[in-house]
Motif scaffolding. Structure first.
Motif, PDB file in Angstrom:
ATOM      1  N   UNK A 169       0.819  -1.226   0.000  1.00 13.42           N
ATOM      2  CA  UNK A 169       0.000   0.000   0.000  1.00 13.42           C
ATOM      3  C   UNK A 169       0.851   1.273   0.000  1.00 13.42           C
ATOM      4  N   UNK A 170       1.978   1.249   0.708  1.00 14.30           N
ATOM      5  CA  UNK A 170       2.864   2.417   0.743  1.00 14.30           C
ATOM      6  C   UNK A 170       3.468   2.681  -0.629  1.00 14.30           C
ATOM      7  N   UNK A 171       3.923   1.605  -1.294  1.00 13.14           N
ATOM      8  CA  UNK A 171       4.517   1.755  -2.629  1.00 13.14           C
ATOM      9  C   UNK A 171       3.451   2.196  -3.632  1.00 13.14           C
ATOM     10  N   UNK A 172       2.289   1.570  -3.583  1.00 12.75           N
ATOM     11  CA  UNK A 172       1.192   1.882  -4.521  1.00 12.75           C
ATOM     12  C   UNK A 172       0.767   3.334  -4.417  1.00 12.75           C
ATOM     13  N   UNK A 173       0.743   3.860  -3.219  1.00 18.69           N
ATOM     14  CA  UNK A 173       0.251   5.218  -3.004  1.00 18.69           C
ATOM     15  C   UNK A 173       1.363   6.268  -3.035  1.00 18.69           C
ATOM     16  N   UNK A 174       2.594   5.856  -3.330  1.00 19.62           N
ATOM     17  CA  UNK A 174       3.693   6.813  -3.368  1.00 19.62           C
ATOM     18  C   UNK A 174       3.457   7.829  -4.484  1.00 19.62           C
ATOM     19  N   UNK A 175       3.563   9.101  -4.162  1.00 16.08           N
ATOM     20  CA  UNK A 175       3.183  10.150  -5.110  1.00 16.08           C
ATOM     21  C   UNK A 175       4.342  10.639  -5.973  1.00 16.08           C
ATOM     22  N   UNK A 176       5.565  10.247  -5.637  1.00 17.68           N
ATOM     23  CA  UNK A 176       6.713  10.799  -6.334  1.00 17.68           C
ATOM     24  C   UNK A 176       6.857  10.338  -7.768  1.00 17.68           C
ATOM     25  N   UNK A 177       6.831   9.032  -8.013  1.00 20.06           N
ATOM     26  CA  UNK A 177       6.947   8.465  -9.350  1.00 20.06           C
ATOM     27  C   UNK A 177       6.478   7.017  -9.300  1.00 20.06           C
ATOM     28  N   UNK A 178       6.285   6.438 -10.446  1.00 22.24           N
ATOM     29  CA  UNK A 178       5.825   5.046 -10.524  1.00 22.24           C
ATOM     30  C   UNK A 178       6.938   4.096 -10.104  1.00 22.24           C
ATOM     31  N   UNK A 179       6.582   3.092  -9.304  1.00 24.89           N
ATOM     32  CA  UNK A 179       7.539   2.098  -8.829  1.00 24.89           C
ATOM     33  C   UNK A 179       6.979   0.708  -9.101  1.00 24.89           C
ATOM     34  N   UNK A 180       7.796  -0.154  -9.707  1.00 24.18           N
ATOM     35  CA  UNK A 180       7.384  -1.517 -10.020  1.00 24.18           C
ATOM     36  C   UNK A 180       7.818  -2.451  -8.896  1.00 24.18           C
ATOM     37  N   UNK A 181       6.890  -3.284  -8.434  1.00 25.75           N
ATOM     38  CA  UNK A 181       7.169  -4.205  -7.328  1.00 25.75           C
ATOM     39  C   UNK A 181       7.544  -5.591  -7.854  1.00 25.75           C
ATOM     40  N   UNK A 182       8.523  -6.201  -7.198  1.00 20.85           N
ATOM     41  CA  UNK A 182       8.925  -7.553  -7.530  1.00 20.85           C
ATOM     42  C   UNK A 182       8.963  -8.426  -6.291  1.00 20.85           C
ATOM     43  N   UNK A 183       9.047  -9.732  -6.517  1.00 25.37           N
ATOM     44  CA  UNK A 183       9.124 -10.698  -5.426  1.00 25.37           C
ATOM     45  C   UNK A 183      10.317 -11.608  -5.682  1.00 25.37           C
ATOM     46  N   UNK A 184      11.160 -11.771  -4.668  1.00 21.61           N
ATOM     47  CA  UNK A 184      12.296 -12.679  -4.813  1.00 21.61           C
ATOM     48  C   UNK A 184      11.850 -14.116  -4.563  1.00 21.61           C
TER      49      UNK A 184
END
Length: 384
Positions: free
Chosen positions: A115-130
């Motif tokens: 939720x923190x990454x999704x709602x980050x307002x600065x720029x788009x961030x892609x999430x990955x899973x190791x």
């Protein structure tokens, strides 16, 4: 010894620009021919004053901490691919500011932070899973990230049928200074275990440990493997993040013999550097360093010895040997340890208050440039 080394004080790490550019040319060639992104992993090399050279060949970096993420963003000039085994709450906002990709080590970390990454307002961030393929050919447990009981990555048995909403990429790291034949075998395991997840992902990061700049590495096989993988998964963006490959065989550590000590029939050459403080991998890993002009086997060329080499810390085990030379070594002469740029400057300590060796960049025209010298204030301010 190269004549230009005579103007460099001891002890010093010396990175040679010509050798660095040779590696960067090869890495860029693989990136272009295989249509993959190859980014620099700071865990093996982080001399940011050399980044102007790196930027001529690559643009991306990978980080595993806030400090590494800031280094990539502020000094390399691009958002980083960031993976950490666990994220600290007081650092996450700054990590997001510096990152284009955030990879999570566990499903619980992803659930907590998404939720923190999704709602980050600065720029788009892609999430990955190791993911943990539970397959590796690394023989040293200390460096094996893919054992069945590893804390790093999610094994197949713990994965849901579908990637969680919000996960766009897969990160898999199972190599350590390996060749492309090993990558071929691990790639087969990865596709067999995780094929259905690869089908639905946008990118895959095959981690580090691809030592493509080593002399005997089969680069053409690596390019074929990656090209064929692209044909099977044309929708995937493929990323590699080697560290050692960038700095492999790019320069030595210059030291000086300060004393000779003979006890119990063993002669130890005491140098002005430390294996424990300055060459830790030589004690951790099951291999010996290479000393220019020396051999670990007595032969006609190397008839003098054996000599043990001792570091200047008070740790009893700060020794490495035994060596044969082509002459009787004397106090004041230099010992040059080859290939001492990767996994050295990033891992040095100031145990015993021993200063780090200076760091030099030897330019292609033979001119040495001092990048950093260390002294008492560096030791004192560590505990300020």
């Amino acid at each position: 010894m190269k004549e230009c080394y005579h103007n460099i004080p001891s002890p010093s790490y010396v990175m040679e620009e010509t050798l660095l550019r040779r590696n960067l040319e090869l890495i860029r060639c693989v990136s272009v021919e295989a249509d993959v992104e190859i980014i620099l992993a700071f865990k093996a090399f982080a001399l940011w004053k050399t980044f102007p050279i790196f930027r001529e060949y690559i643009s991306g970096t990978t980080a595993s901490s806030l400090s590494e993420a800031r280094l990539g963003y502020e000094e390399m000039g691009s958002l980083t691919h960031t993976y950490a085994p666990v994220y600290r709450p007081d650092e996450m906002e700054e990590i997001l500011r510096c990152s284009s990709h955030i990879t999570f080590n566990s499903l619980s970390q992803f659930d907590h932070w998404y939720p923190t990454v999704r709602d980050y307002a600065g720029h788009s961030i892609s999430c990955g899973l190791r993911l943990n393929p539970e397959y590796s050919e690394i023989e040293t447990d200390l460096y094996n990230p893919a054992s069945p009981d590893s804390r790093l990555g999610v094994p197949l048995a713990d994965l849901p049928d579908e990637l969680p909403v919000g996960i766009e990429g897969i990160h898999i790291h199972s190599h350590c200074e390996d060749d492309s034949h090993t990558f071929a075998r691990s790639l087969g395991v990865i596709e067999e275990k995780f094929g259905r997840y690869l089908e639905r992902a946008k990118w895959v990061n095959f981690g580090g440990g691809h030592l493509m700049t080593r002399k005997d590495y089969d680069v053409e096989l690596l390019i074929r493997l990656l090209t064929d993988f692209h044909h099977r998964y044309p929708h995937l963006r493929v990323i590699l993040e080697p560290g050692s490959a960038f700095a492999w065989q790019t320069g030595p550590l210059i030291t000086t013999i300060l004393d000779r000590v003979t006890h119990g029939g063993v002669t130890t050459l005491m140098i002005d550097a430390s294996f424990s403080c300055h060459m830790p991998d030589c004690l951790e890993m099951p291999y010996q360093p290479v000393i220019r002009g020396a051999s670990m086997v007595q032969d006609e060329e190397h008839a003098y010895g054996p000599y043990r080499v001792g570091g200047n810390s008070c740790l009893s085990g700060d020794v490495m040997g035994d060596w044969y030379l082509d002459h009787e070594p004397v106090v004041g002469e230099r010992l040059i340890f080859e290939d001492m740029i990767h996994y050295t400057t990033v891992k040095t300590t100031m145990f015993n208050g021993i200063s780090h060796p200076s760091i030099y960049l030897l330019h292609s025209d033979g001119t040495p440039e001092l990048l950093r010298a260390y002294g008492y204030e560096d030791y004192k301010t560590r505990m300020d």
